[in-house]
Design an enzyme around this catalytic site. Sequence first.
Site, PDB file in Angstrom:
ATOM      1  N   LEU A  83       2.499  49.737 -33.638  1.00 18.17           N
ATOM      2  CA  LEU A  83       1.846  48.666 -32.875  1.00 18.17           C
ATOM      3  C   LEU A  83       0.356  48.601 -33.184  1.00 18.17           C
ATOM      4  O   LEU A  83      -0.212  47.509 -33.313  1.00 18.17           O
ATOM      5  CB  LEU A  83       2.076  48.866 -31.382  1.00 18.17           C
ATOM      6  CG  LEU A  83       3.506  48.653 -30.903  1.00 18.17           C
ATOM      7  CD1 LEU A  83       3.626  48.955 -29.421  1.00 18.17           C
ATOM      8  CD2 LEU A  83       3.962  47.221 -31.183  1.00 18.17           C
ATOM      9  N   THR A 114      -2.534  47.334 -23.510  1.00 13.90           N
ATOM     10  CA  THR A 114      -1.119  46.979 -23.502  1.00 13.90           C
ATOM     11  C   THR A 114      -0.275  48.228 -23.747  1.00 13.90           C
ATOM     12  O   THR A 114       0.909  48.127 -24.065  1.00 13.90           O
ATOM     13  CB  THR A 114      -0.802  45.932 -24.594  1.00 13.90           C
ATOM     14  OG1 THR A 114      -1.166  46.470 -25.880  1.00 13.90           O
ATOM     15  CG2 THR A 114      -1.542  44.631 -24.348  1.00 13.90           C
ATOM     16  N   GLY A 115      -0.903  49.407 -23.599  1.00 16.00           N
ATOM     17  CA  GLY A 115      -0.217  50.668 -23.845  1.00 16.00           C
ATOM     18  C   GLY A 115       0.505  51.171 -22.609  1.00 16.00           C
ATOM     19  O   GLY A 115       1.685  50.876 -22.377  1.00 16.00           O
ATOM     20  N   ASP A 155      -2.279  44.655 -19.289  1.00  7.81           N
ATOM     21  CA  ASP A 155      -0.867  44.282 -19.173  1.00  7.81           C
ATOM     22  C   ASP A 155      -0.028  45.384 -18.537  1.00  7.81           C
ATOM     23  O   ASP A 155       1.132  45.164 -18.225  1.00  7.81           O
ATOM     24  CB  ASP A 155      -0.311  43.957 -20.571  1.00  7.81           C
ATOM     25  CG  ASP A 155       1.129  43.473 -20.539  1.00  7.81           C
ATOM     26  OD1 ASP A 155       1.404  42.453 -19.870  1.00  7.81           O
ATOM     27  OD2 ASP A 155       1.989  44.114 -21.169  1.00  7.81           O
ATOM     28  N   GLU A 165       4.095  50.405 -11.375  1.00  7.98           N
ATOM     29  CA  GLU A 165       4.656  49.076 -11.625  1.00  7.98           C
ATOM     30  C   GLU A 165       5.952  48.882 -10.842  1.00  7.98           C
ATOM     31  O   GLU A 165       6.800  49.784 -10.863  1.00  7.98           O
ATOM     32  CB  GLU A 165       4.896  48.880 -13.122  1.00  7.98           C
ATOM     33  CG  GLU A 165       3.599  48.896 -13.913  1.00  7.98           C
ATOM     34  CD  GLU A 165       3.796  48.834 -15.422  1.00  7.98           C
ATOM     35  OE1 GLU A 165       2.814  48.563 -16.130  1.00  7.98           O
ATOM     36  OE2 GLU A 165       4.924  49.055 -15.892  1.00  7.98           O
ATOM     37  N   HIS A 212       3.068  43.384 -17.524  1.00  9.30           N
ATOM     38  CA  HIS A 212       3.787  44.217 -18.489  1.00  9.30           C
ATOM     39  C   HIS A 212       4.746  43.364 -19.342  1.00  9.30           C
ATOM     40  O   HIS A 212       5.933  43.675 -19.470  1.00  9.30           O
ATOM     41  CB  HIS A 212       4.565  45.337 -17.783  1.00  9.30           C
ATOM     42  CG  HIS A 212       4.860  46.501 -18.695  1.00  9.30           C
ATOM     43  ND1 HIS A 212       4.869  47.801 -18.249  1.00  9.30           N
ATOM     44  CD2 HIS A 212       5.150  46.563 -20.025  1.00  9.30           C
ATOM     45  CE1 HIS A 212       5.170  48.612 -19.259  1.00  9.30           C
ATOM     46  NE2 HIS A 212       5.335  47.881 -20.344  1.00  9.30           N
ATOM     47  N   ILE A 213       4.212  42.320 -19.939  1.00 10.03           N
ATOM     48  CA  ILE A 213       5.042  41.388 -20.721  1.00 10.03           C
ATOM     49  C   ILE A 213       4.602  41.283 -22.171  1.00 10.03           C
ATOM     50  O   ILE A 213       5.173  40.485 -22.929  1.00 10.03           O
ATOM     51  CB  ILE A 213       5.014  39.977 -20.095  1.00 10.03           C
ATOM     52  CG1 ILE A 213       3.573  39.475 -19.958  1.00 10.03           C
ATOM     53  CG2 ILE A 213       5.749  39.961 -18.762  1.00 10.03           C
ATOM     54  CD1 ILE A 213       3.454  38.006 -19.652  1.00 10.03           C
TER      55      ILE A 213
END
Length: 320
Positions: free
Chosen positions: A160, A234-235, A260, A265, A287-288
């Site tokens: 990533l 985004t990790g 994100d 969550e 988280h998308i």
Amino acid sequence: MSLPRVVFVDRATIPPHIHLPGLPFEHQWVSYDQTSPAQLLERVRDAAVIITNKVVLSAEILSQLPELRLIAVAATGVNNVDIEYCRAHDIAVTNVQGYATRSVPEHVIGMIFALRRHLMAYHHDIARGEWQQRQQFCFFTHPIGDVAGSTLGIIGRGSLGQATAELARAVGMQVIFAEHKGAAVCREGLLPFEMVLRQADVISLHCPLTTQTHHLLGADELSMMKANAILINTGRGGLVDETALVDALRSGTIAAAGVDVFTQEPADDQNPLVANIELPNLLLTPHIAWGSDSAIQQLVGRLMDNIAAFHQGQKQDRVV
């Protein structure tokens, strides 16, 4: 002899319009949209295969599942599974990697553009009537910066991180990668962690959450960043001290953040970031980043392939 039970404990983590391929062997298929800790044991008691995305499979639960042979994780991270117990008790674990190498980088770059150009802040200004009160065709309540020519510092050099670097270069950014925090020597192609924090105009996190990387960025690390810098996470939520991040955004220590992922969550109103969602320099998504349709279709295809391969005695995408 009864057919092996395959139980998907959190099917709702996959959008309903995504096609889930079948398995090429006879089995009993059971699917639940969500499974609470109180419901888990009863639902998986006789399972030979458990599919989970985020439902936690602890040693306490696993010890009560005599039929279990495989845990197929519908994600890359396996921190919700007691890996050591599985290794000691001959329970196979698979995961899925590399499916979001388009989706996550696009989300990262999208957040960078949105924050550098203050797109959401201008959107909210219009909603509050700012434009309507002015007598010209445009207005400038927030500075607008260019992304091209800026430096992206990436923490995490896996698939990533590399894919994000490739897309960043395509839009004109320079890219530098950080060595592990506290490392005495830098490997080839990496710069010291603190040097990257100080040099980058944007920091993007692509490393796993471990005991070593928990709160990788706290108040001290955020203070090393440029005042005009943007942080993108985004990790995993735990990589960043969320309270320290809000303080940095409010004080102007850094310019903006796109987040994100969250420590817990779903994030509730008590989460420091959610509680400060009105900040014009903060952009939150649920988280998308991983979740484009094409990425999820790749994920579920590989997920089911992993189960089929295990049934055929093959090792594919094995963690254990």
